[in-house]
Design a protein around this motif. Structure first.
Motif, short mmCIF file in Angstrom:
data_model
loop_
_atom_site.label_atom_id
_atom_site.label_comp_id
_atom_site.label_asym_id
_atom_site.label_seq_id
_atom_site.Cartn_x
_atom_site.Cartn_y
_atom_site.Cartn_z
N PRO A 160 27.74 -3.38 42.23
CA PRO A 160 27.94 -3.18 40.90
C PRO A 160 29.41 -2.56 40.65
O PRO A 160 30.00 -2.77 39.68
CB PRO A 160 26.83 -2.78 40.21
CG PRO A 160 26.27 -1.92 41.26
CD PRO A 160 26.37 -2.62 42.62
N TRP A 161 29.63 -1.79 41.72
CA TRP A 161 30.49 -0.89 41.66
C TRP A 161 31.29 -0.36 43.06
O TRP A 161 30.53 -0.04 43.70
CB TRP A 161 30.41 0.33 40.70
CG TRP A 161 31.44 1.39 40.60
CD1 TRP A 161 32.36 1.64 39.73
CD2 TRP A 161 31.61 2.50 41.38
NE1 TRP A 161 33.18 2.68 39.79
CE2 TRP A 161 32.59 3.39 40.88
CE3 TRP A 161 30.78 3.08 42.41
CZ2 TRP A 161 32.80 4.58 41.63
CZ3 TRP A 161 31.23 4.10 43.08
CH2 TRP A 161 32.27 4.96 42.67
N GLU A 178 39.42 1.55 41.73
CA GLU A 178 37.97 1.58 41.36
C GLU A 178 37.76 0.30 40.70
O GLU A 178 38.58 -0.28 39.84
CB GLU A 178 37.56 2.80 40.32
CG GLU A 178 36.43 3.14 39.99
CD GLU A 178 36.27 4.22 39.32
OE1 GLU A 178 35.30 4.19 38.40
OE2 GLU A 178 36.85 5.31 39.64
N ARG A 179 36.69 -0.46 41.16
CA ARG A 179 36.33 -1.79 40.79
C ARG A 179 34.86 -2.10 40.24
O ARG A 179 34.08 -1.31 40.95
CB ARG A 179 36.82 -2.66 41.57
CG ARG A 179 38.26 -2.86 41.82
CD ARG A 179 39.13 -3.34 40.64
NE ARG A 179 40.26 -3.41 40.84
CZ ARG A 179 41.40 -2.33 40.47
NH1 ARG A 179 41.13 -1.28 40.15
NH2 ARG A 179 42.64 -2.42 40.69
N THR A 180 34.56 -3.04 39.40
CA THR A 180 33.13 -3.10 39.03
C THR A 180 33.13 -4.73 39.35
O THR A 180 34.12 -5.42 39.39
CB THR A 180 32.84 -3.04 37.59
OG1 THR A 180 33.93 -3.85 36.70
CG2 THR A 180 32.96 -1.50 37.19
N LYS A 181 31.90 -5.35 39.49
CA LYS A 181 31.48 -6.47 39.56
C LYS A 181 31.99 -7.37 38.64
O LYS A 181 32.71 -8.44 39.02
CB LYS A 181 30.05 -6.58 39.66
CG LYS A 181 29.59 -8.33 39.85
CD LYS A 181 28.06 -8.38 40.21
CE LYS A 181 27.75 -9.58 40.70
NZ LYS A 181 27.44 -9.60 42.01
#
Length: 86
Positions: A58-59, A81-84
């Motif tokens: 998810p992250w 920093e990334r999310t789905k």
């Protein structure tokens, strides 16, 4: 850093219910060995996407450093920093 739901693994205390860090490491090494980039930024961006997709994360927060980028510094780093969902 990888986000994962650890509830099942915490309840079962069974490695099969946990995120397999060895599989993540193997995936990164295999994936990186098949890529060619001039810059850290596209490498990091695409690796984030690949990890999120492969492990249903998810992250994540990914930091990649290059020790030989410039003579005046020990290293330079890119942190994403990334999310789905973006």
């Amino acid at each position: 850093e990888l986000a994962t739901d650890a509830t099942t693994a915490a309840d079962s205390d069974d490695l099969r219910d946990a995120l397999d860090y060895s599989a993540v490491s193997d995936f990164i090494l295999n994936w990186a060995g098949q890529q060619t980039f001039a810059l850290l930024e596209p490498f990091a961006e695409r690796l984030c996407t690949a990890l999120i997709d492969e492990f249903a994360l998810p992250w994540l927060r990914l930091t990649i450093c290059k020790n030989t980028a410039i003579q005046q510094a020990k290293s330079v780093c890119v942190r994403l920093e990334r999310t789905k969902n973006g």
